[in-house]
Scaffold this active site. Structure first.
Site, PDB file in Angstrom:
ATOM      1  N   GLU A 143      -0.172  -9.749  -1.140  1.00 40.00           N
ATOM      2  CA  GLU A 143      -1.566 -10.169  -0.941  1.00 40.00           C
ATOM      3  C   GLU A 143      -2.310 -10.272  -2.270  1.00 40.00           C
ATOM      4  O   GLU A 143      -3.097 -11.199  -2.481  1.00 40.00           O
ATOM      5  CB  GLU A 143      -2.262  -9.195   0.021  1.00 40.00           C
ATOM      6  CG  GLU A 143      -1.698  -9.338   1.437  1.00 40.00           C
ATOM      7  CD  GLU A 143      -2.157  -8.241   2.392  1.00 40.00           C
ATOM      8  OE1 GLU A 143      -1.887  -7.051   2.104  1.00 40.00           O
ATOM      9  OE2 GLU A 143      -2.798  -8.572   3.393  1.00 40.00           O
ATOM     10  N   GLU A 193       4.268  -5.308   7.156  1.00 40.16           N
ATOM     11  CA  GLU A 193       3.380  -4.385   7.882  1.00 40.16           C
ATOM     12  C   GLU A 193       3.747  -4.243   9.354  1.00 40.16           C
ATOM     13  O   GLU A 193       3.602  -3.177   9.945  1.00 40.16           O
ATOM     14  CB  GLU A 193       1.917  -4.848   7.763  1.00 40.16           C
ATOM     15  CG  GLU A 193       1.305  -4.687   6.381  1.00 40.16           C
ATOM     16  CD  GLU A 193       1.534  -5.872   5.462  1.00 40.16           C
ATOM     17  OE1 GLU A 193       2.405  -6.721   5.753  1.00 40.16           O
ATOM     18  OE2 GLU A 193       0.840  -5.955   4.434  1.00 40.16           O
ATOM     19  N   GLY A 215       0.550  -5.380   0.585  1.00 41.58           N
ATOM     20  CA  GLY A 215      -0.585  -5.536  -0.330  1.00 41.58           C
ATOM     21  C   GLY A 215      -0.182  -6.133  -1.672  1.00 41.58           C
ATOM     22  O   GLY A 215      -1.015  -6.759  -2.346  1.00 41.58           O
ATOM     23  N   ALA A 252       0.861  -1.187   0.000  1.00 42.07           N
ATOM     24  CA  ALA A 252       0.000   0.000   0.000  1.00 42.07           C
ATOM     25  C   ALA A 252       0.894   1.233   0.000  1.00 42.07           C
ATOM     26  O   ALA A 252       2.034   1.187   0.488  1.00 42.07           O
ATOM     27  CB  ALA A 252      -0.884  -0.017   1.229  1.00 42.07           C
TER      28      ALA A 252
HETATM   29  N1  CO8 Z   1       4.508   3.382  -0.506  1.00 43.96           N
HETATM   30  C1  CO8 Z   1       4.899   4.585  -1.003  1.00 43.96           C
HETATM   31  N2  CO8 Z   1       6.090   4.781  -1.588  1.00 43.96           N
HETATM   32  C2  CO8 Z   1       6.920   3.725  -1.672  1.00 43.96           C
HETATM   33  C3  CO8 Z   1       6.582   2.455  -1.170  1.00 43.96           C
HETATM   34  C4  CO8 Z   1       5.299   2.297  -0.566  1.00 43.96           C
HETATM   35  N3  CO8 Z   1       4.866   1.112  -0.106  1.00 43.96           N
HETATM   36  N4  CO8 Z   1       7.620   1.608  -1.378  1.00 43.96           N
HETATM   37  C5  CO8 Z   1       8.564   2.339  -1.995  1.00 43.96           C
HETATM   38  N5  CO8 Z   1       8.164   3.604  -2.175  1.00 43.96           N
HETATM   39  C6  CO8 Z   1       8.905   4.710  -2.796  1.00 43.96           C
HETATM   40  C7  CO8 Z   1      10.014   5.220  -1.905  1.00 43.96           C
HETATM   41  O1  CO8 Z   1       9.521   6.121  -0.945  1.00 43.96           O
HETATM   42  C8  CO8 Z   1      10.940   5.849  -2.911  1.00 43.96           C
HETATM   43  O2  CO8 Z   1      10.410   7.117  -3.275  1.00 43.96           O
HETATM   44  P1  CO8 Z   1      11.406   8.391  -3.452  1.00 43.96           P
HETATM   45  O3  CO8 Z   1      12.300   7.995  -4.590  1.00 43.96           O
HETATM   46  O4  CO8 Z   1      10.468   9.493  -3.786  1.00 43.96           O
HETATM   47  O5  CO8 Z   1      12.133   8.528  -2.155  1.00 43.96           O
HETATM   48  C9  CO8 Z   1      10.806   4.957  -4.139  1.00 43.96           C
HETATM   49  O6  CO8 Z   1       9.580   4.234  -3.963  1.00 43.96           O
HETATM   50  C10 CO8 Z   1      11.923   3.924  -4.241  1.00 43.96           C
HETATM   51  O7  CO8 Z   1      12.011   3.237  -3.011  1.00 43.96           O
HETATM   52  P2  CO8 Z   1      13.364   3.093  -2.156  1.00 43.96           P
HETATM   53  O8  CO8 Z   1      14.273   4.243  -2.421  1.00 43.96           O
HETATM   54  O9  CO8 Z   1      12.987   2.827  -0.747  1.00 43.96           O
HETATM   55  O10 CO8 Z   1      13.976   1.799  -2.858  1.00 43.96           O
HETATM   56  P3  CO8 Z   1      14.933   0.715  -2.175  1.00 43.96           P
HETATM   57  O11 CO8 Z   1      15.370  -0.181  -3.296  1.00 43.96           O
HETATM   58  O12 CO8 Z   1      15.974   1.356  -1.340  1.00 43.96           O
HETATM   59  O13 CO8 Z   1      13.988  -0.124  -1.172  1.00 43.96           O
HETATM   60  C11 CO8 Z   1      11.980  -1.344  -0.563  1.00 43.96           C
HETATM   61  C12 CO8 Z   1      12.920  -0.875  -1.700  1.00 43.96           C
HETATM   62  C13 CO8 Z   1      12.713  -2.324   0.334  1.00 43.96           C
HETATM   63  C14 CO8 Z   1      10.815  -2.039  -1.237  1.00 43.96           C
HETATM   64  C15 CO8 Z   1      11.513  -0.114   0.268  1.00 43.96           C
HETATM   65  O14 CO8 Z   1      11.064   0.887  -0.624  1.00 43.96           O
HETATM   66  C16 CO8 Z   1      10.403  -0.425   1.231  1.00 43.96           C
HETATM   67  O15 CO8 Z   1      10.644  -0.992   2.285  1.00 43.96           O
HETATM   68  N6  CO8 Z   1       9.138  -0.036   0.866  1.00 43.96           N
HETATM   69  C17 CO8 Z   1       8.002  -0.203   1.738  1.00 43.96           C
HETATM   70  C18 CO8 Z   1       7.504  -1.619   1.735  1.00 43.96           C
HETATM   71  C19 CO8 Z   1       6.349  -1.799   2.700  1.00 43.96           C
HETATM   72  O16 CO8 Z   1       6.465  -1.594   3.899  1.00 43.96           O
HETATM   73  N7  CO8 Z   1       5.179  -2.243   2.158  1.00 43.96           N
HETATM   74  C20 CO8 Z   1       4.006  -2.508   2.957  1.00 43.96           C
HETATM   75  C21 CO8 Z   1       3.079  -1.348   2.987  1.00 43.96           C
HETATM   76  S1  CO8 Z   1       1.692  -1.595   4.041  1.00 43.96           S
HETATM   77  C22 CO8 Z   1       0.635  -2.565   3.173  1.00 43.96           C
HETATM   78  O17 CO8 Z   1       0.895  -2.959   2.070  1.00 43.96           O
HETATM   79  C23 CO8 Z   1      -0.668  -2.903   3.833  1.00 43.96           C
HETATM   80  C24 CO8 Z   1      -1.701  -3.480   2.852  1.00 43.96           C
HETATM   81  C25 CO8 Z   1      -3.080  -3.462   3.431  1.00 43.96           C
HETATM   82  C26 CO8 Z   1      -3.601  -2.088   3.394  1.00 43.96           C
HETATM   83  C27 CO8 Z   1      -4.745  -1.733   4.190  1.00 43.96           C
HETATM   84  C28 CO8 Z   1      -4.578  -0.262   4.579  1.00 43.96           C
HETATM   85  C29 CO8 Z   1      -5.522   0.596   5.150  1.00 43.96           C
END
Ligand code: CO8
Length: 260
Positions: free
Chosen positions: A114, A134, A111, A66
């Protein structure tokens, strides 16, 4: 139909929906979820589509979960709307009568995993990684992760991933049974399409019957599930495609299924 955050293409009865926000690693925001729901609805309404493939744009991510920027701004009420928007799209995806393959080309997190698990099966690139992170955000999965993951890999393996939020490689996901096949990144779409074409050539009635028998049977006790299979078998036997399939075998030719 025009989309901004996904792209949709259909070729020879196989539709591919590509999550397309590569700068945010294809994270699911409200606009993307709304477009995804519309696209799934369009697939459900189109009798000509035989297989659906989901993948992610760019070379880094399938879907990195998400959109955390949007999540962080949600109050309880808006979070419910966000959850419901995603859940109804995922439910519609699981209700499709055609096979759905997730072609996981990179990160499938939260997500993203999922959605992939809501598909019939997953093929992955060697570069893919999987996780339910999460817990690291002080959250839990909201799109079925606490339910589908243990059903696929068992409670103990699932709990370890859910409690730690750790990421696993495609090879580890293959070992655990999350993924059916792991291939080189450049071979992923060709491999997925070859399997999709194979399934698209089968009779629509029997493909639908297999999907319904497996999915409905898994939610029932064995006696009920076997009855579900018998009913589905009888339905297939009555179909013109079953006549064609059995005649073609006896006449030593390839069957030409009509989907009836
Ligand atoms: N949301 C928003 N932006 C994101 C996300 C995300 N999930 N993942 C990556 N991005 C963005 C980064 O902020 C970054 O943006 P910017 O260049 O503007 O800084 C760009 O994508 C590239 O990401 P990174 O620089 O972080 O790239 P890396 O290669 O260093 O790392 C990772 C990649 C490991 C994937 C890292 O980006 C990360 O940990 N992302 C988050 C992953 C995460 O925690 N996902 C779970 C989210 S919660 C969820 O999915 C719940 C689902 C159910 C929802 C119900 C909700 C109400």
């Amino acid at each position: 139909m025009s989309y901004e955050h996904i792209s949709v293409a259909t070729e020879q009865g196989i539709t591919t929906i590509t999550f397309n926000r590569p700068k945010a690693l294809n994270a699911l925001n409200s606009a993307l979820l709304e477009e995804f729901a519309r696209a799934v609805e369009a697939v459900a309404a189109d009798e000509e589509i035989r297989v659906l493939v989901l993948t992610g744009a760019g070379d880094k991510a399938f879907v990195a979960g998400a959109d955390i920027t949007e999540l962080a701004r949600l109050d309880t009420l808006k979070a419910k709307v966000f959850i419901n928007r995603g859940l109804s799209a995922i439910n519609a995806l699981t209700q499709l009568s055609i096979p759905v393959i997730a072609a996981v080309n990179g990160f499938a997190l939260g997500g993203g995993l999922e959605i992939a698990m809501a598909c019939d099966f997953i093929y992955a690139s060697e570069k893919a990684s999987f996780g339910q992170p999460e817990i690291k955000l002080g959250l839990i999965p909201g799109y079925g992760g606490t339910q589908r993951l243990p059903r696929i890999i068992g409670a103990a393996q699932a709990k370890e991933l859910l409690f730690t939020g750790k990421m696993i490689s495609a090879v580890e996901a293959l070992r655990l049974g999350i993924v059916n096949k792991v291939v080189a990144p450049e071979a992923l779409m060709d491999t997925v399409m070859a399997t999709a074409r194979e399934m698209a050539a089968m009779g629509r009635v029997s493909v639908r019957a297999v999907k319904q028998a497996v999915d409905n049977g898994l939610n029932a006790d064995l006696t009920t599930a076997l009855r579900i299979e018998t009913d589905a078998f009888a339905l297939c036997m009555a179909s013109p495609d079953a006549k064609e399939g059995t005649s073609a075998f006896l006449e030593k030719r390839k069957p030409a299924f009509t989907g009836k």
